[in-house]
Design a protein around this motif. Structure first.
Motif, PDB file in Angstrom:
ATOM      1  N   MET A   1      28.514  27.796  41.612  1.00 17.65           N
ATOM      2  CA  MET A   1      28.177  26.890  42.446  1.00 17.65           C
ATOM      3  C   MET A   1      29.099  25.796  42.499  1.00 17.65           C
ATOM      4  SD  MET A   1      24.747  24.607  41.957  1.00 17.65           S
ATOM      5  CE  MET A   1      24.283  25.773  41.468  1.00 17.65           C
ATOM      6  N   ASP A   2      29.257  25.907  44.071  1.00 16.32           N
ATOM      7  CA  ASP A   2      30.510  24.557  43.999  1.00 16.32           C
ATOM      8  C   ASP A   2      29.300  23.255  44.793  1.00 16.32           C
ATOM      9  OD1 ASP A   2      29.789  25.500  46.520  1.00 16.32           O
ATOM     10  OD2 ASP A   2      32.025  25.822  46.935  1.00 16.32           O
ATOM     11  N   LYS A   3      30.376  22.151  44.976  1.00 16.50           N
ATOM     12  CA  LYS A   3      29.886  21.201  44.726  1.00 16.50           C
ATOM     13  C   LYS A   3      29.653  21.448  46.707  1.00 16.50           C
ATOM     14  CE  LYS A   3      31.120  15.826  44.776  1.00 16.50           C
ATOM     15  NZ  LYS A   3      32.102  14.963  44.717  1.00 16.50           N
ATOM     16  N   GLY A   4      29.965  22.205  47.136  1.00 17.90           N
ATOM     17  CA  GLY A   4      29.775  22.095  48.812  1.00 17.90           C
ATOM     18  C   GLY A   4      27.924  22.792  49.127  1.00 17.90           C
ATOM     19  N   ASP A   5      27.923  24.067  47.900  1.00 13.30           N
ATOM     20  CA  ASP A   5      26.501  24.845  48.617  1.00 13.30           C
ATOM     21  C   ASP A   5      25.515  23.083  48.159  1.00 13.30           C
ATOM     22  OD1 ASP A   5      28.006  27.142  48.640  1.00 13.30           O
ATOM     23  OD2 ASP A   5      28.014  28.166  46.950  1.00 13.30           O
ATOM     24  N   VAL A   6      25.599  22.493  46.799  1.00 16.82           N
ATOM     25  CA  VAL A   6      24.535  21.304  46.430  1.00 16.82           C
ATOM     26  C   VAL A   6      24.554  20.305  47.236  1.00 16.82           C
ATOM     27  CG1 VAL A   6      24.333  19.989  44.785  1.00 16.82           C
ATOM     28  CG2 VAL A   6      25.454  21.801  44.498  1.00 16.82           C
ATOM     29  N   MET A   7      25.450  19.985  48.271  1.00 11.24           N
ATOM     30  CA  MET A   7      25.563  19.398  49.368  1.00 11.24           C
ATOM     31  C   MET A   7      24.760  19.602  50.659  1.00 11.24           C
ATOM     32  SD  MET A   7      26.406  16.313  47.897  1.00 11.24           S
ATOM     33  CE  MET A   7      27.558  15.282  47.269  1.00 11.24           C
ATOM     34  N   SER A   8      25.369  21.239  50.655  1.00  4.93           N
ATOM     35  CA  SER A   8      24.793  21.537  52.449  1.00  4.93           C
ATOM     36  C   SER A   8      23.051  22.629  51.607  1.00  4.93           C
ATOM     37  CB  SER A   8      24.788  22.417  53.077  1.00  4.93           C
ATOM     38  OG  SER A   8      25.208  23.590  51.526  1.00  4.93           O
ATOM     39  N   GLY A   9      22.680  22.005  50.481  1.00  9.04           N
ATOM     40  CA  GLY A   9      21.259  22.071  50.484  1.00  9.04           C
ATOM     41  C   GLY A   9      21.506  24.059  50.897  1.00  9.04           C
ATOM     42  N   SER A  10      21.827  24.304  50.068  1.00  5.27           N
ATOM     43  CA  SER A  10      22.161  26.287  50.280  1.00  5.27           C
ATOM     44  C   SER A  10      21.184  26.550  49.159  1.00  5.27           C
ATOM     45  CB  SER A  10      23.108  26.739  51.005  1.00  5.27           C
ATOM     46  OG  SER A  10      24.128  26.672  50.560  1.00  5.27           O
ATOM     47  N   VAL A  11      21.477  26.113  48.018  1.00  6.16           N
ATOM     48  CA  VAL A  11      21.257  26.688  46.787  1.00  6.16           C
ATOM     49  C   VAL A  11      19.944  26.866  46.905  1.00  6.16           C
ATOM     50  CG1 VAL A  11      20.946  25.677  44.424  1.00  6.16           C
ATOM     51  CG2 VAL A  11      22.572  24.794  45.706  1.00  6.16           C
ATOM     52  N   THR A  12      20.013  28.331  46.409  1.00  2.00           N
ATOM     53  CA  THR A  12      18.877  29.462  46.431  1.00  2.00           C
ATOM     54  C   THR A  12      17.945  29.721  44.290  1.00  2.00           C
ATOM     55  OG1 THR A  12      19.619  31.305  45.839  1.00  2.00           O
ATOM     56  CG2 THR A  12      19.974  30.727  47.369  1.00  2.00           C
ATOM     57  N   SER A  13      16.993  29.473  44.759  1.00  2.00           N
ATOM     58  CA  SER A  13      16.388  29.372  43.138  1.00  2.00           C
ATOM     59  C   SER A  13      16.183  30.561  42.939  1.00  2.00           C
ATOM     60  CB  SER A  13      14.536  29.028  43.053  1.00  2.00           C
ATOM     61  OG  SER A  13      13.960  29.706  43.691  1.00  2.00           O
ATOM     62  N   PRO A  14      16.266  30.519  41.084  1.00  2.62           N
ATOM     63  CA  PRO A  14      16.373  31.399  40.755  1.00  2.62           C
ATOM     64  C   PRO A  14      14.838  32.443  40.787  1.00  2.62           C
ATOM     65  CG  PRO A  14      16.982  29.743  38.666  1.00  2.62           C
ATOM     66  CD  PRO A  14      16.342  29.448  40.766  1.00  2.62           C
ATOM     67  N   ALA A  15      15.410  33.926  41.118  1.00  2.00           N
ATOM     68  CA  ALA A  15      14.440  34.565  40.965  1.00  2.00           C
ATOM     69  C   ALA A  15      13.425  34.967  39.845  1.00  2.00           C
ATOM     70  CB  ALA A  15      14.847  36.348  40.910  1.00  2.00           C
ATOM     71  N   TRP A  16      13.974  34.723  39.281  1.00  2.00           N
ATOM     72  CA  TRP A  16      12.785  33.999  38.226  1.00  2.00           C
ATOM     73  C   TRP A  16      11.282  32.794  38.208  1.00  2.00           C
ATOM     74  CZ3 TRP A  16      11.819  29.434  35.479  1.00  2.00           C
ATOM     75  CH2 TRP A  16      12.784  28.973  35.064  1.00  2.00           C
ATOM     76  N   LEU A  17      12.130  31.887  38.880  1.00  2.00           N
ATOM     77  CA  LEU A  17      11.230  30.914  39.575  1.00  2.00           C
ATOM     78  C   LEU A  17      10.295  31.030  40.851  1.00  2.00           C
ATOM     79  CD1 LEU A  17      11.081  27.722  38.932  1.00  2.00           C
ATOM     80  CD2 LEU A  17      12.983  27.770  40.633  1.00  2.00           C
ATOM     81  N   ARG A  18      10.766  31.811  41.684  1.00  2.00           N
ATOM     82  CA  ARG A  18      10.370  32.522  43.208  1.00  2.00           C
ATOM     83  C   ARG A  18       9.477  33.577  42.713  1.00  2.00           C
ATOM     84  NH1 ARG A  18      15.742  33.420  45.982  1.00  2.00           N
ATOM     85  NH2 ARG A  18      15.247  35.441  44.366  1.00  2.00           N
ATOM     86  N   VAL A  19       9.144  34.523  40.980  1.00  5.80           N
ATOM     87  CA  VAL A  19       8.032  34.956  40.681  1.00  5.80           C
ATOM     88  C   VAL A  19       7.468  34.423  40.004  1.00  5.80           C
ATOM     89  CG1 VAL A  19       7.658  37.219  39.322  1.00  5.80           C
ATOM     90  CG2 VAL A  19       9.823  37.103  40.482  1.00  5.80           C
ATOM     91  N   SER A  20       7.911  33.903  39.800  1.00  3.27           N
ATOM     92  CA  SER A  20       6.500  32.307  38.803  1.00  3.27           C
ATOM     93  C   SER A  20       6.334  31.337  39.623  1.00  3.27           C
ATOM     94  CB  SER A  20       7.816  31.219  37.991  1.00  3.27           C
ATOM     95  OG  SER A  20       8.323  32.044  36.652  1.00  3.27           O
ATOM     96  N   VAL A  21       6.458  31.398  41.073  1.00  2.00           N
ATOM     97  CA  VAL A  21       5.523  30.094  41.156  1.00  2.00           C
ATOM     98  C   VAL A  21       4.506  31.355  42.372  1.00  2.00           C
ATOM     99  CG1 VAL A  21       5.457  29.003  43.876  1.00  2.00           C
ATOM    100  CG2 VAL A  21       7.359  28.526  41.754  1.00  2.00           C
ATOM    101  N   HIS A  22       4.990  32.346  42.865  1.00  2.19           N
ATOM    102  CA  HIS A  22       3.993  33.285  43.671  1.00  2.19           C
ATOM    103  C   HIS A  22       2.607  33.842  42.760  1.00  2.19           C
ATOM    104  CE1 HIS A  22       2.779  36.686  46.266  1.00  2.19           C
ATOM    105  NE2 HIS A  22       3.125  37.031  45.435  1.00  2.19           N
ATOM    106  N   ALA A  23       3.728  34.029  41.374  1.00  6.53           N
ATOM    107  CA  ALA A  23       2.200  34.023  40.521  1.00  6.53           C
ATOM    108  C   ALA A  23       1.359  33.625  40.008  1.00  6.53           C
ATOM    109  CB  ALA A  23       3.219  34.545  39.229  1.00  6.53           C
ATOM    110  N   VAL A  24       1.499  32.104  40.158  1.00  7.01           N
ATOM    111  CA  VAL A  24       0.561  31.121  40.280  1.00  7.01           C
ATOM    112  C   VAL A  24      -0.171  30.605  41.339  1.00  7.01           C
ATOM    113  CG1 VAL A  24       0.513  28.326  39.598  1.00  7.01           C
ATOM    114  CG2 VAL A  24       2.015  29.511  37.763  1.00  7.01           C
ATOM    115  N   ARG A  25       0.679  30.512  41.957  1.00  2.99           N
ATOM    116  CA  ARG A  25      -0.197  30.228  43.762  1.00  2.99           C
ATOM    117  C   ARG A  25      -1.330  31.566  43.378  1.00  2.99           C
ATOM    118  NH1 ARG A  25       3.390  30.600  48.473  1.00  2.99           N
ATOM    119  NH2 ARG A  25       4.451  29.073  47.401  1.00  2.99           N
ATOM    120  N   THR A  26      -1.085  32.892  43.102  1.00  2.00           N
ATOM    121  CA  THR A  26      -1.588  34.225  43.669  1.00  2.00           C
ATOM    122  C   THR A  26      -3.114  33.920  42.250  1.00  2.00           C
ATOM    123  OG1 THR A  26       0.096  35.431  43.583  1.00  2.00           O
ATOM    124  CG2 THR A  26      -2.088  37.005  43.264  1.00  2.00           C
ATOM    125  N   ALA A  27      -2.044  33.511  41.275  1.00  3.19           N
ATOM    126  CA  ALA A  27      -3.832  33.143  40.097  1.00  3.19           C
ATOM    127  C   ALA A  27      -4.828  32.403  40.354  1.00  3.19           C
ATOM    128  CB  ALA A  27      -3.097  33.077  39.264  1.00  3.19           C
TER     129      ALA A  27
END
Length: 126
Positions: A1-27
């Motif tokens: 990941m380079d400095k440009g990605d962080v500055m532009s806000g295009s950083v994607t969250s890791p898959a495990w974080l998305r799955v965890s958030v979805h699981a908590v919301r569903t539960a």
């Protein structure tokens, strides 16, 4: 990941974080719905009259018990093929009376004021 990605806000969250958030919301949603249904069921159960008619009309030992035993009475009724000949009713002023089954049925159906306490087969010798 380079400095440009962080500055532009295009950083994607890791898959495990998305799955965890979805699981908590569903539960959380499932738990909330379960509680809602449970509280609704408890509310409808507590609004019902007591199941045991004897407890509801406060049938303590005494003359009523003797009357019921002598006339072979039941607070829950008999089989469909058994036709009672008597009934015990409580009048609006609180008196308990042994009456004909027809009068007991009239009380039960609301034609006559009072409360049906029990239906009876009549005395053994009748």
């Amino acid at each position: 990941m380079d400095k440009g990605d962080v500055m532009s806000g295009s950083v994607t969250s890791p898959a495990w974080l998305r799955v965890s958030v979805h699981a908590v919301r569903t539960a959380t949603t499932v738990a909330a719905l379960t509680l809602l249904v449970g509280f609704g069921a408890m509310g409808s159960v507590t609004e019902r009259p007591p199941v045991d008619p004897a407890r509801r009309i406060d049938m303590s030992a005494g003359p009523l018990d003797s009357l019921m035993e002598e006339n072979r009475c039941s607070v829950t009724g008999f089989d469909r093929d058994v036709i009672p000949s008597k009934a015990i009713v409580r009048t609006p002023d609180g008196a308990t009376e042994l009456v004909s089954f027809d009068r007991g049925w009239a009380v039960f159906s609301g034609e006559i004021a009072g409360e049906l306490v029990a239906v009876c087969l009549g005395p053994h010798d009748a």
